[in-house]
Design a protein around this motif. Structure first.
Motif, PDB file in Angstrom:
ATOM      1  N   GLU A 121       0.829  -1.211   0.000  1.00 50.16           N
ATOM      2  CA  GLU A 121       0.000   0.000   0.000  1.00 50.16           C
ATOM      3  C   GLU A 121       0.866   1.265   0.000  1.00 50.16           C
ATOM      4  O   GLU A 121       0.570   2.235  -0.708  1.00 50.16           O
ATOM      5  CB  GLU A 121      -0.927  -0.003   1.212  1.00 50.16           C
ATOM      6  CG  GLU A 121      -2.052  -1.024   1.112  1.00 50.16           C
ATOM      7  CD  GLU A 121      -3.026  -0.915   2.266  1.00 50.16           C
ATOM      8  OE1 GLU A 121      -2.967   0.095   3.015  1.00 50.16           O
ATOM      9  OE2 GLU A 121      -3.850  -1.828   2.423  1.00 50.16           O
ATOM     10  N   GLU A 122       1.918   1.231   0.796  1.00 56.85           N
ATOM     11  CA  GLU A 122       2.821   2.385   0.860  1.00 56.85           C
ATOM     12  C   GLU A 122       3.515   2.612  -0.483  1.00 56.85           C
ATOM     13  O   GLU A 122       3.664   3.758  -0.929  1.00 56.85           O
ATOM     14  CB  GLU A 122       3.869   2.150   1.951  1.00 56.85           C
ATOM     15  CG  GLU A 122       4.821   3.318   2.154  1.00 56.85           C
ATOM     16  CD  GLU A 122       5.859   3.058   3.230  1.00 56.85           C
ATOM     17  OE1 GLU A 122       6.907   3.739   3.216  1.00 56.85           O
ATOM     18  OE2 GLU A 122       5.631   2.168   4.075  1.00 56.85           O
ATOM     19  N   ALA A 131       2.001   9.526  -5.593  1.00 54.85           N
ATOM     20  CA  ALA A 131       2.572  10.818  -5.196  1.00 54.85           C
ATOM     21  C   ALA A 131       3.572  11.321  -6.232  1.00 54.85           C
ATOM     22  O   ALA A 131       3.656  12.524  -6.512  1.00 54.85           O
ATOM     23  CB  ALA A 131       3.241  10.691  -3.830  1.00 54.85           C
ATOM     24  N   SER A 135       1.111   4.210  -2.855  1.00 56.33           N
ATOM     25  CA  SER A 135       0.963   5.639  -2.515  1.00 56.33           C
ATOM     26  C   SER A 135       2.144   6.451  -3.029  1.00 56.33           C
ATOM     27  O   SER A 135       1.975   7.577  -3.532  1.00 56.33           O
ATOM     28  CB  SER A 135       0.836   5.806  -1.002  1.00 56.33           C
ATOM     29  OG  SER A 135      -0.323   5.168  -0.521  1.00 56.33           O
ATOM     30  N   GLN A 136       3.340   5.900  -2.927  1.00 59.18           N
ATOM     31  CA  GLN A 136       4.541   6.594  -3.406  1.00 59.18           C
ATOM     32  C   GLN A 136       4.488   6.795  -4.917  1.00 59.18           C
ATOM     33  O   GLN A 136       4.884   7.862  -5.427  1.00 59.18           O
ATOM     34  CB  GLN A 136       5.789   5.803  -3.014  1.00 59.18           C
ATOM     35  CG  GLN A 136       6.098   5.830  -1.525  1.00 59.18           C
ATOM     36  CD  GLN A 136       7.223   4.904  -1.138  1.00 59.18           C
ATOM     37  OE1 GLN A 136       7.735   4.124  -1.953  1.00 59.18           O
ATOM     38  NE2 GLN A 136       7.639   4.958   0.127  1.00 59.18           N
TER      39      GLN A 136
END
Length: 215
Positions: A132-133, A140, A136-137
């Motif tokens: 998930e991280e 972004a 997100s990166q």
């Protein structure tokens, strides 16, 4: 002339019957090796049919279909991803065959039962803890991927595709092996075919082998 041929044919028939009755089982070590090559590496082997009285199957095709179908369902991918899935399967198979290995050793063997020890050096499991991280990166770093006017359904589709891309990268980089694991596999005579083996608790053994190889 016919009277002379008939006795010869009778002798040949008896000889063939005796030879068929003398057929021996495949060596238990070779049997397990053929099983692993077939069901882990998807390699066709004549020994598998002889050792386990298996019907002929296109194991490579079946394995590929399971791989691609599973990922399609997991990441909700459309037909436009078929080529990427095919390419990823080839990478996966190459890494598996190149970076894993196994050896076999007979612990004991009789005419109707045997135990074979298998030592496996398999691939380390994929680390998906930070998926998930990582998604997100990527978002972004590329904010245009999910615009404000994008529907919830289309936004989820983008996220699924990003997840698949990250997963693909991890498979391609997955060449590191873990510590060797030893498994003990018990065989017994096939009650329906005395010239073949069956693996005891086969479902459990297959899961142990899959886990050991990291597949």
């Amino acid at each position: 002339m016919k009277k002379r041929i008939l006795p010869i044919l009778a002798v040949l028939s008896i000889s063939l019957t005796l030879l068929a009755g003398c057929t021996k089982k495949v060596d238990s070590e070779d049997a397990i090796s053929s099983y692993i090559k077939a069901y882990i590496y998807s390699e066709e082997t004549d020994t598998l049919q002889k050792a386990f009285a298996e019907k002929e199957m296109d194991l490579a095709k079946e394995d590929k279909e399971n791989f691609t179908t599973s990922l399609k369902e997991q990441f909700k991918l459309g037909a436009d991803y078929d080529k990427k899935l095919d390419d990823l399967y080839q990478v996966y198979q190459t890494n598996l065959k190149k970076n894993t290995k196994f050896s076999t050793k007979i612990l004991h063997e009789k005419s109707d039962k045997a135990t074979v020890e298998v030592t496996v050096s398999g691939l380390k499991e994929l680390n998906l803890d930070n998926l998930e991280e990582e998604i997100s990166q990527k978002i972004a770093a590329n904010p245009d991927l999910i615009k404000e006017d994008l529907s919830e359904e289309d936004a989820q589709k983008v996220i699924n595709q990003l997840a698949f891309d990250i997963y693909s990268e991890k498979i391609k980089a997955n060449t590191e092996t873990k510590e060797p694991i030893k498994l003990s596999i018990s065989l017994k005579e096939n009650p329906d075919d005395k010239n073949a083996w069956v693996i005891q608790n086969e479902n459990d053994i297959f899961k142990e082998l899959s886990d050991a190889f990291g597949v």
